[in-house]
Design an enzyme around this catalytic site. Structure first.
Site, PDB file in Angstrom:
ATOM      1  N   HIS A  92       0.844  -1.193   0.000  1.00 34.28           N
ATOM      2  CA  HIS A  92       0.000   0.000   0.000  1.00 34.28           C
ATOM      3  C   HIS A  92       0.885   1.250   0.000  1.00 34.28           C
ATOM      4  O   HIS A  92       1.940   1.271   0.641  1.00 34.28           O
ATOM      5  CB  HIS A  92      -0.926  -0.005   1.225  1.00 34.28           C
ATOM      6  CG  HIS A  92      -1.970   1.051   1.128  1.00 34.28           C
ATOM      7  ND1 HIS A  92      -1.719   2.367   1.459  1.00 34.28           N
ATOM      8  CD2 HIS A  92      -3.244   1.005   0.686  1.00 34.28           C
ATOM      9  CE1 HIS A  92      -2.810   3.080   1.241  1.00 34.28           C
ATOM     10  NE2 HIS A  92      -3.753   2.271   0.769  1.00 34.28           N
ATOM     11  N   GLU A 162      -3.720   2.302  -7.534  1.00 30.16           N
ATOM     12  CA  GLU A 162      -4.047   3.382  -6.594  1.00 30.16           C
ATOM     13  C   GLU A 162      -3.089   4.534  -6.820  1.00 30.16           C
ATOM     14  O   GLU A 162      -2.009   4.568  -6.205  1.00 30.16           O
ATOM     15  CB  GLU A 162      -3.852   2.893  -5.151  1.00 30.16           C
ATOM     16  CG  GLU A 162      -4.950   2.046  -4.627  1.00 30.16           C
ATOM     17  CD  GLU A 162      -5.133   2.279  -3.121  1.00 30.16           C
ATOM     18  OE1 GLU A 162      -6.273   2.439  -2.707  1.00 30.16           O
ATOM     19  OE2 GLU A 162      -4.147   2.324  -2.387  1.00 30.16           O
TER      20      GLU A 162
HETATM   21  P1  PGA Z   1      -9.266   6.294   0.264  1.00 32.30           P
HETATM   22  O1  PGA Z   1      -8.141   5.201   0.524  1.00 32.30           O
HETATM   23  O2  PGA Z   1     -10.451   5.575  -0.307  1.00 32.30           O
HETATM   24  O3  PGA Z   1      -9.542   6.887   1.601  1.00 32.30           O
HETATM   25  O4  PGA Z   1      -8.680   7.266  -0.714  1.00 32.30           O
HETATM   26  C1  PGA Z   1      -7.937   4.161  -0.360  1.00 32.30           C
HETATM   27  C2  PGA Z   1      -6.738   3.365   0.075  1.00 32.30           C
HETATM   28  O5  PGA Z   1      -5.721   3.997   0.416  1.00 32.30           O
HETATM   29  O6  PGA Z   1      -6.757   2.142   0.119  1.00 32.30           O
END
Ligand code: PGA
Length: 252
Positions: A92, A162
């Site tokens: 992550h 992401e």
């Molecule tokens: P968020 O986080 O939906 O609060 O942007 C997503 C994540 O970091 O997994």
């Protein structure tokens, strides 16, 4: 294929009773969704509390260490497996940024998690959206993370795209556009097919994360053609979660 909704609770909530309450609500909402696969990834301390109350919802961990034994503060992939955890999030961006987790560390974790048969959610994403960032940064993250991963293990791999600038914990974060997220999906699929072959690449689910909420989730799943979403902030709010699950459940 059913859509995958991964609720990443991060270091929330503060209290055990709040965690139980949120988990019960998530379970009740999920029970009504026949076509959606829901994973909750709570902080490690809540895993034992949540396990007996989650039935339809699957349990995930937010991280794992690749070895057992003298590794203070870590929880190993094998411990998670023995405990009955099905999913694990690896790499992550908050771990990469806040704890200096490198692509090589991510690779060790991904290999260990896949070797133990855990469904492994590998997070990749560029820091800033600029020309060439996806091939240069995301491409390298993906390739390095998958070093030594076998074709036969791909069925348990999920790649979460992401973009870091879109994750709500970053100041000024704003969600990616569904069409740009779709371009990233196409890039990831292409890269996977170069590494493993077209048929094999098809087995890997690609999901989107970064400021997903009930107002934009539909666009990622439809226009963005994402096979799911990784949600942080919005999944802590049962009303938001209810709306997102309802939407995801009606998308084929
Ligand atoms: P968020 O986080 O939906 O609060 O942007 C997503 C994540 O970091 O997994």
């Amino acid at each position: 294929m059913s859509k995958l909704i991964v609720a990443n609770w991060k270091a929330n909530p503060l209290l055990q009773k709040e965690a139980l309450d949120l988990a019960r609500k998530t379970e009740a909402l999920t029970a009504a969704c026949k076509k959606t696969e829901v994973v909750v990834a709570p902080p490690f301390i809540f895993l034992p509390d949540l396990k007996p109350i989650l039935r339809k919802v699957k349990l995930g961990a937010q991280d794992a260490f690749w070895l057992e034994g003298p590794h203070t503060g870590e929880i190993s992939v094998l411990q998670l497996k023995k405990f009955g955890i099905e999913f694990v999030i690896i790499g992550h961006s908050e771990r990469r940024i806040q704890l200096g987790e490198t692509d090589e560390i991510v690779n060790e974790k991904v290999k260990a998690a896949l070797a133990k048969g855990l469904k492994t959610i590998l997070c990749v994403g560029e820091t800033i959206r600029e020309e060439g960032a996806i091939p240069e940064i995301v491409g390298v993250q993906l390739k390095t993370a998958l070093r030594g991963v076998l074709k036969s293990q791909l069925k348990n791999l999920i790649v979460a795209y992401e973009p870091i600038w879109a994750v709500s914990s970053n100041p000024g974060a704003k969600a990616d556009t569904p069409s740009d997220a779709h371009q990233a999906l196409l890039f990831l699929k292409k890269k996977l097919s170069i590494l493993y072959g077209v048929k094999e690449a098809e087995m890997v689910r690609i999901i989107y994360g970064g400021s997903v909420n009930s107002r934009n989730v539909e666009a990622y799943l439809r226009e963005g053609k994402m096979q799911g979403v990784l949600v942080g902030q919005a999944c802590l709010d049962p009303e938001e979660l209810a709306k997102m699950l309802k939407i995801a459940n009606r998308i084929p």
